[in-house]
Write a protein that holds these residues in place. Structure first.
Motif, PDB file in Angstrom:
ATOM      1  N   SER A  60      23.095  29.442 -38.332  1.00  0.00           N
ATOM      2  CA  SER A  60      24.296  28.827 -38.909  1.00  0.00           C
ATOM      3  C   SER A  60      25.395  28.523 -37.916  1.00  0.00           C
ATOM      4  CB  SER A  60      24.872  29.755 -39.989  1.00  0.00           C
ATOM      5  OG  SER A  60      25.259  30.994 -39.418  1.00  0.00           O
ATOM      6  N   GLY A  61      25.269  28.955 -36.691  1.00  0.00           N
ATOM      7  CA  GLY A  61      26.342  28.759 -35.730  1.00  0.00           C
ATOM      8  C   GLY A  61      26.118  27.597 -34.804  1.00  0.00           C
ATOM      9  N   VAL A  62      25.686  27.897 -33.598  1.00  0.00           N
ATOM     10  CA  VAL A  62      25.505  26.891 -32.559  1.00  0.00           C
ATOM     11  C   VAL A  62      24.553  25.786 -33.005  1.00  0.00           C
ATOM     12  CG1 VAL A  62      24.666  26.467 -30.220  1.00  0.00           C
ATOM     13  CG2 VAL A  62      25.999  28.538 -30.717  1.00  0.00           C
ATOM     14  N   THR A  63      23.419  26.180 -33.553  1.00  0.00           N
ATOM     15  CA  THR A  63      22.390  25.200 -33.934  1.00  0.00           C
ATOM     16  C   THR A  63      22.893  24.190 -34.949  1.00  0.00           C
ATOM     17  OG1 THR A  63      20.646  26.830 -33.506  1.00  0.00           O
ATOM     18  CG2 THR A  63      20.065  24.924 -34.854  1.00  0.00           C
ATOM     19  N   MET A  64      23.544  24.680 -36.001  1.00  0.00           N
ATOM     20  CA  MET A  64      24.013  23.795 -37.070  1.00  0.00           C
ATOM     21  C   MET A  64      25.102  22.839 -36.587  1.00  0.00           C
ATOM     22  SD  MET A  64      25.604  24.774 -40.815  1.00  0.00           S
ATOM     23  CE  MET A  64      24.071  25.479 -41.401  1.00  0.00           C
ATOM     24  N   LEU A  65      26.048  23.375 -35.818  1.00  0.00           N
ATOM     25  CA  LEU A  65      27.153  22.537 -35.345  1.00  0.00           C
ATOM     26  C   LEU A  65      26.680  21.469 -34.362  1.00  0.00           C
ATOM     27  CD1 LEU A  65      30.061  25.087 -34.811  1.00  0.00           C
ATOM     28  CD2 LEU A  65      29.999  23.203 -36.433  1.00  0.00           C
ATOM     29  N   GLU A  66      25.795  21.857 -33.471  1.00  0.00           N
ATOM     30  CA  GLU A  66      25.398  20.916 -32.433  1.00  0.00           C
ATOM     31  C   GLU A  66      24.366  19.906 -32.919  1.00  0.00           C
ATOM     32  OE1 GLU A  66      24.755  22.924 -28.709  1.00  0.00           O
ATOM     33  OE2 GLU A  66      26.935  23.190 -28.563  1.00  0.00           O
ATOM     34  N   ALA A  67      23.700  20.189 -34.028  1.00  0.00           N
ATOM     35  CA  ALA A  67      22.816  19.200 -34.633  1.00  0.00           C
ATOM     36  C   ALA A  67      23.644  18.015 -35.123  1.00  0.00           C
ATOM     37  CB  ALA A  67      22.050  19.818 -35.795  1.00  0.00           C
ATOM     38  N   LYS A  68      24.884  18.312 -35.506  1.00  0.00           N
ATOM     39  CA  LYS A  68      25.790  17.267 -35.970  1.00  0.00           C
ATOM     40  C   LYS A  68      26.571  16.634 -34.815  1.00  0.00           C
ATOM     41  CE  LYS A  68      30.014  16.582 -38.676  1.00  0.00           C
ATOM     42  NZ  LYS A  68      31.112  17.245 -39.425  1.00  0.00           N
ATOM     43  N   MET A  69      27.144  17.481 -33.956  1.00  0.00           N
ATOM     44  CA  MET A  69      28.048  17.000 -32.919  1.00  0.00           C
ATOM     45  C   MET A  69      27.328  16.450 -31.694  1.00  0.00           C
ATOM     46  SD  MET A  69      30.796  20.132 -33.205  1.00  0.00           S
ATOM     47  CE  MET A  69      31.969  19.402 -32.065  1.00  0.00           C
ATOM     48  N   GLY A  70      26.076  16.868 -31.484  1.00  0.00           N
ATOM     49  CA  GLY A  70      25.343  16.442 -30.306  1.00  0.00           C
ATOM     50  C   GLY A  70      25.044  14.954 -30.258  1.00  0.00           C
ATOM     51  N   LYS A  71      25.230  14.261 -31.390  1.00  0.00           N
ATOM     52  CA  LYS A  71      24.978  12.827 -31.446  1.00  0.00           C
ATOM     53  C   LYS A  71      26.106  12.029 -30.793  1.00  0.00           C
ATOM     54  CE  LYS A  71      22.423  13.416 -35.785  1.00  0.00           C
ATOM     55  NZ  LYS A  71      22.368  13.097 -37.236  1.00  0.00           N
ATOM     56  N   ASP A  72      27.252  12.691 -30.636  1.00  0.00           N
ATOM     57  CA  ASP A  72      28.394  12.040 -30.001  1.00  0.00           C
ATOM     58  C   ASP A  72      28.208  12.048 -28.494  1.00  0.00           C
ATOM     59  OD1 ASP A  72      31.354  11.126 -30.116  1.00  0.00           O
ATOM     60  OD2 ASP A  72      31.381  12.823 -28.728  1.00  0.00           O
ATOM     61  N   ALA A  73      28.414  10.920 -27.848  1.00  0.00           N
ATOM     62  CA  ALA A  73      28.176  10.790 -26.405  1.00  0.00           C
ATOM     63  C   ALA A  73      29.057  11.736 -25.598  1.00  0.00           C
ATOM     64  CB  ALA A  73      28.410   9.352 -25.975  1.00  0.00           C
ATOM     65  N   GLU A  74      30.330  11.844 -25.987  1.00  0.00           N
ATOM     66  CA  GLU A  74      31.249  12.719 -25.265  1.00  0.00           C
ATOM     67  C   GLU A  74      30.811  14.176 -25.380  1.00  0.00           C
ATOM     68  OE1 GLU A  74      36.070  13.488 -24.963  1.00  0.00           O
ATOM     69  OE2 GLU A  74      35.183  13.031 -26.917  1.00  0.00           O
ATOM     70  N   TYR A  75      30.394  14.564 -26.589  1.00  0.00           N
ATOM     71  CA  TYR A  75      29.964  15.939 -26.782  1.00  0.00           C
ATOM     72  C   TYR A  75      28.638  16.215 -26.075  1.00  0.00           C
ATOM     73  CZ  TYR A  75      29.602  20.500 -28.977  1.00  0.00           C
ATOM     74  OH  TYR A  75      29.525  21.855 -29.174  1.00  0.00           O
ATOM     75  N   ALA A  76      27.767  15.216 -26.056  1.00  0.00           N
ATOM     76  CA  ALA A  76      26.481  15.368 -25.362  1.00  0.00           C
ATOM     77  C   ALA A  76      26.710  15.637 -23.882  1.00  0.00           C
ATOM     78  CB  ALA A  76      25.634  14.118 -25.547  1.00  0.00           C
ATOM     79  N   ASP A  77      27.703  14.975 -23.300  1.00  0.00           N
ATOM     80  CA  ASP A  77      28.042  15.217 -21.899  1.00  0.00           C
ATOM     81  C   ASP A  77      28.634  16.617 -21.726  1.00  0.00           C
ATOM     82  OD1 ASP A  77      28.568  14.192 -19.094  1.00  0.00           O
ATOM     83  OD2 ASP A  77      30.615  14.664 -19.725  1.00  0.00           O
ATOM     84  N   TYR A  78      29.440  17.012 -22.688  1.00  0.00           N
ATOM     85  CA  TYR A  78      30.041  18.362 -22.705  1.00  0.00           C
ATOM     86  C   TYR A  78      28.937  19.417 -22.727  1.00  0.00           C
ATOM     87  CZ  TYR A  78      32.962  22.176 -24.672  1.00  0.00           C
ATOM     88  OH  TYR A  78      33.625  23.360 -24.930  1.00  0.00           O
ATOM     89  N   MET A  79      27.873  19.160 -23.473  1.00  0.00           N
ATOM     90  CA  MET A  79      26.756  20.085 -23.577  1.00  0.00           C
ATOM     91  C   MET A  79      26.009  20.222 -22.254  1.00  0.00           C
ATOM     92  SD  MET A  79      25.221  19.015 -27.342  1.00  0.00           S
ATOM     93  CE  MET A  79      23.785  20.080 -27.188  1.00  0.00           C
ATOM     94  N   LYS A  80      25.946  19.147 -21.506  1.00  0.00           N
ATOM     95  CA  LYS A  80      25.209  19.161 -20.242  1.00  0.00           C
ATOM     96  C   LYS A  80      25.897  20.011 -19.174  1.00  0.00           C
ATOM     97  CE  LYS A  80      23.108  14.585 -20.863  1.00  0.00           C
ATOM     98  NZ  LYS A  80      23.044  13.192 -20.341  1.00  0.00           N
ATOM     99  N   ARG A  81      27.223  20.056 -19.198  1.00  0.00           N
ATOM    100  CA  ARG A  81      27.953  20.733 -18.116  1.00  0.00           C
ATOM    101  C   ARG A  81      28.597  22.054 -18.529  1.00  0.00           C
ATOM    102  NH1 ARG A  81      33.311  19.175 -19.114  1.00  0.00           N
ATOM    103  NH2 ARG A  81      33.504  17.329 -20.444  1.00  0.00           N
ATOM    104  N   THR A  82      28.434  22.442 -19.807  1.00  0.00           N
ATOM    105  CA  THR A  82      29.073  23.667 -20.284  1.00  0.00           C
ATOM    106  C   THR A  82      28.086  24.526 -21.066  1.00  0.00           C
ATOM    107  OG1 THR A  82      31.109  22.366 -20.536  1.00  0.00           O
ATOM    108  CG2 THR A  82      31.092  24.574 -21.498  1.00  0.00           C
ATOM    109  N   ASN A  83      28.036  25.799 -20.771  1.00  0.00           N
ATOM    110  CA  ASN A  83      27.156  26.714 -21.491  1.00  0.00           C
ATOM    111  C   ASN A  83      27.531  26.791 -22.968  1.00  0.00           C
ATOM    112  OD1 ASN A  83      25.733  27.341 -19.195  1.00  0.00           O
ATOM    113  ND2 ASN A  83      26.712  29.328 -18.869  1.00  0.00           N
TER     114      ASN A  83
END
Length: 252
Positions: A220-243
């Motif tokens: 319910s935490g990381v997985t659920m939020l990032e399934a939604k937010m990971g589609k955003d280009a800015e957030y996808a870049d954020y995911m690449k450079r931040t744990n």
């Protein structure tokens, strides 16, 4: 009364109350605001039977629960519609939605609450211990509580500014990990586990921190939020450079 049974009965009554209120409000996300205070209630119900015994876990749960419910309560009060997570959950339900809401949201969260509180259920029946794990456990809890509290405050301030609508917070603690609030939450429960390890069955108490770690990282935490937010280009870049959880310094 057996603390495990007393906790189960209190949680059932507590969740039924909030379930009824949610149906009146037509908003199941009210359970988030009730979450922290449920833990506080259980801790003090158990403590009631052992007033002269070990009280530290109860006090720490109270500190954690009151802050969390206050924060989530304000967030709920300021919202104009049901949280998207609960709205999405209903899309996959079949049959009576009211019954499904009780079983899949309120009863399920009540069960999770009971399992997370296993260490606390065992602690009050023992006299104050000088076990060396209490000090590192309290330190770990404090670090987690402060980390989560600061992260939530930074997020609250960020979202309160209309200029940030649709944007992602990437400063403050959010610069070092994408979910510092979840990281703090995990530290809190590992701290509680260490504090309560001398009491009862430590292997039973281990269920609590392992469960919250699993839920926040895989369900319910990381997985659920990032399934939604990971589609955003800015957030996808954020995911690449931040744990996701563990803080790591990054140059931006």
């Amino acid at each position: 009364m057996n603390p495990f049974l007393a906790s189960a009965l209190f949680i059932l009554a507590y969740m039924i109350f909030w379930f009824v209120l949610a149906q009146i409000q037509n908003d199941n996300s009210i359970v988030d605001a009730a979450w922290g205070l449920g833990f506080v209630g259980v801790a003090w119900v158990i403590q009631f039977f052992y007033l002269d015994q070990f009280i530290l876990p109860t006090l720490l749960i109270t500190l954690w629960g009151v802050r969390l419910s206050t924060y989530l309560g304000i967030r709920y009060y300021r919202s104009t519609k049901e949280d998207w997570r609960y709205t999405n959950l209903k899309k996959g339900w079949k049959g009576n939605l009211t019954v499904q809401a009780f079983l899949r949201v309120f009863l399920l969260q009540g069960i999770v609450m009971w399992f997370l509180l296993i260490p606390v259920m065992q602690a009050p029946g023992f006299e104050t211990s000088t076990n060396f794990l209490i000090i590192p456990g309290t330190i770990l809890f404090t670090l987690g509580w402060l980390w989560q509290s600061i992260a939530d405050w930074q997020l609250f301030q960020f979202k309160s500014d209309s200029k940030n609508k649709g944007k992602t917070l990437m400063t403050g603690l959010w610069k070092y990990s994408r979910h510092p609030n979840y990281f703090g939450e995990i530290l809190v429960w590992w701290g509680i586990f260490l504090i309560c390890t001398p009491f009862g069955y430590w292997w039973l108490s281990l269920i609590s921190p392992v469960l919250i770690t699993f839920l926040l990282t895989r369900v319910s935490g990381v997985t659920m939020l990032e399934a939604k937010m990971g589609k955003d280009a800015e957030y996808a870049d954020y995911m690449k450079r931040t744990n996701a959880l563990l803080p790591k310094y990054t140059v931006t």
